[in-house]
Design a protein around this motif. Sequence first.
Motif, short mmCIF file in Angstrom:
data_model
loop_
_atom_site.label_atom_id
_atom_site.label_comp_id
_atom_site.label_asym_id
_atom_site.label_seq_id
_atom_site.Cartn_x
_atom_site.Cartn_y
_atom_site.Cartn_z
N PRO A 1 16.33 -81.74 -3.00
CA PRO A 1 15.06 -82.44 -3.23
C PRO A 1 13.86 -81.50 -3.33
N LEU A 2 13.84 -80.44 -2.54
CA LEU A 2 12.72 -79.49 -2.62
C LEU A 2 12.69 -78.76 -3.95
N VAL A 3 13.86 -78.39 -4.45
CA VAL A 3 13.92 -77.72 -5.76
C VAL A 3 13.48 -78.67 -6.85
N LEU A 4 13.93 -79.91 -6.80
CA LEU A 4 13.52 -80.89 -7.82
C LEU A 4 12.02 -81.10 -7.81
N LEU A 5 11.44 -81.25 -6.63
CA LEU A 5 10.00 -81.48 -6.54
C LEU A 5 9.20 -80.26 -6.97
N SER A 6 9.64 -79.07 -6.60
CA SER A 6 8.90 -77.88 -6.99
C SER A 6 9.00 -77.61 -8.49
N CYS A 7 10.12 -77.94 -9.09
CA CYS A 7 10.26 -77.76 -10.54
C CYS A 7 9.46 -78.79 -11.32
N ALA A 8 9.22 -79.94 -10.74
CA ALA A 8 8.54 -81.03 -11.44
C ALA A 8 7.02 -80.92 -11.35
N ARG A 9 6.50 -79.97 -10.60
CA ARG A 9 5.04 -79.83 -10.44
C ARG A 9 4.40 -79.28 -11.72
N GLY A 10 3.21 -79.76 -12.01
CA GLY A 10 2.43 -79.24 -13.12
C GLY A 10 3.18 -79.30 -14.44
N ALA A 11 3.20 -78.17 -15.13
CA ALA A 11 3.86 -78.11 -16.44
C ALA A 11 5.30 -77.63 -16.30
N GLY A 12 5.88 -77.81 -15.15
CA GLY A 12 7.25 -77.36 -14.89
C GLY A 12 8.28 -78.28 -15.53
N VAL A 13 9.46 -78.22 -15.02
CA VAL A 13 10.56 -79.02 -15.54
C VAL A 13 10.35 -80.49 -15.16
N PRO A 14 10.51 -81.42 -16.10
CA PRO A 14 10.40 -82.84 -15.75
C PRO A 14 11.43 -83.23 -14.69
N LEU A 15 11.08 -84.18 -13.86
CA LEU A 15 11.92 -84.56 -12.73
C LEU A 15 13.32 -84.99 -13.17
N GLY A 16 13.42 -85.79 -14.23
CA GLY A 16 14.73 -86.24 -14.72
C GLY A 16 15.60 -85.08 -15.19
N ARG A 17 14.99 -84.15 -15.92
CA ARG A 17 15.74 -82.98 -16.40
C ARG A 17 16.17 -82.10 -15.23
N GLY A 18 15.29 -81.95 -14.25
CA GLY A 18 15.64 -81.16 -13.06
C GLY A 18 16.82 -81.77 -12.33
N PHE A 19 16.84 -83.11 -12.24
CA PHE A 19 17.96 -83.79 -11.59
C PHE A 19 19.25 -83.55 -12.36
N LEU A 20 19.20 -83.65 -13.68
CA LEU A 20 20.40 -83.45 -14.50
C LEU A 20 20.91 -82.01 -14.39
N VAL A 21 20.01 -81.04 -14.39
CA VAL A 21 20.43 -79.64 -14.24
C VAL A 21 21.06 -79.44 -12.87
N SER A 22 20.46 -80.02 -11.84
CA SER A 22 20.99 -79.90 -10.48
C SER A 22 22.36 -80.56 -10.38
N ALA A 23 22.52 -81.71 -10.98
CA ALA A 23 23.80 -82.41 -10.94
C ALA A 23 24.88 -81.62 -11.69
#
Length: 79
Positions: A22-44
């Motif tokens: 969850p911390l990686v997903l949230l940190s990647c989704a901040r600002g112009a980072g990785v969108p939350l959905g894409r971060g979840f898919l990469v993590s999965a």
Amino acid sequence: LFWPTTQLVKKVTAVHHVVFVPLVLLSCARGAGVPLGRGFLVSAAQTVVCQAVCRFATPLELPAIPGRDGPHYLNLNLC
């Protein structure tokens, strides 16, 4: 983690398993980072690949240990 016999050291070192993704997903989704959905898919996807590699790279049993009967089974939770 919740068994009374679990040592404090094991509880402290196991906490990262609960909070890391969850911390990686949230940190990647901040600002112009990785969108939350894409971060979840990469993590999965990373989790599935890592578990598959671990499953096939870890033997189920070891050869017989001198002084014991039969093979020695590994009690590992690799999903």
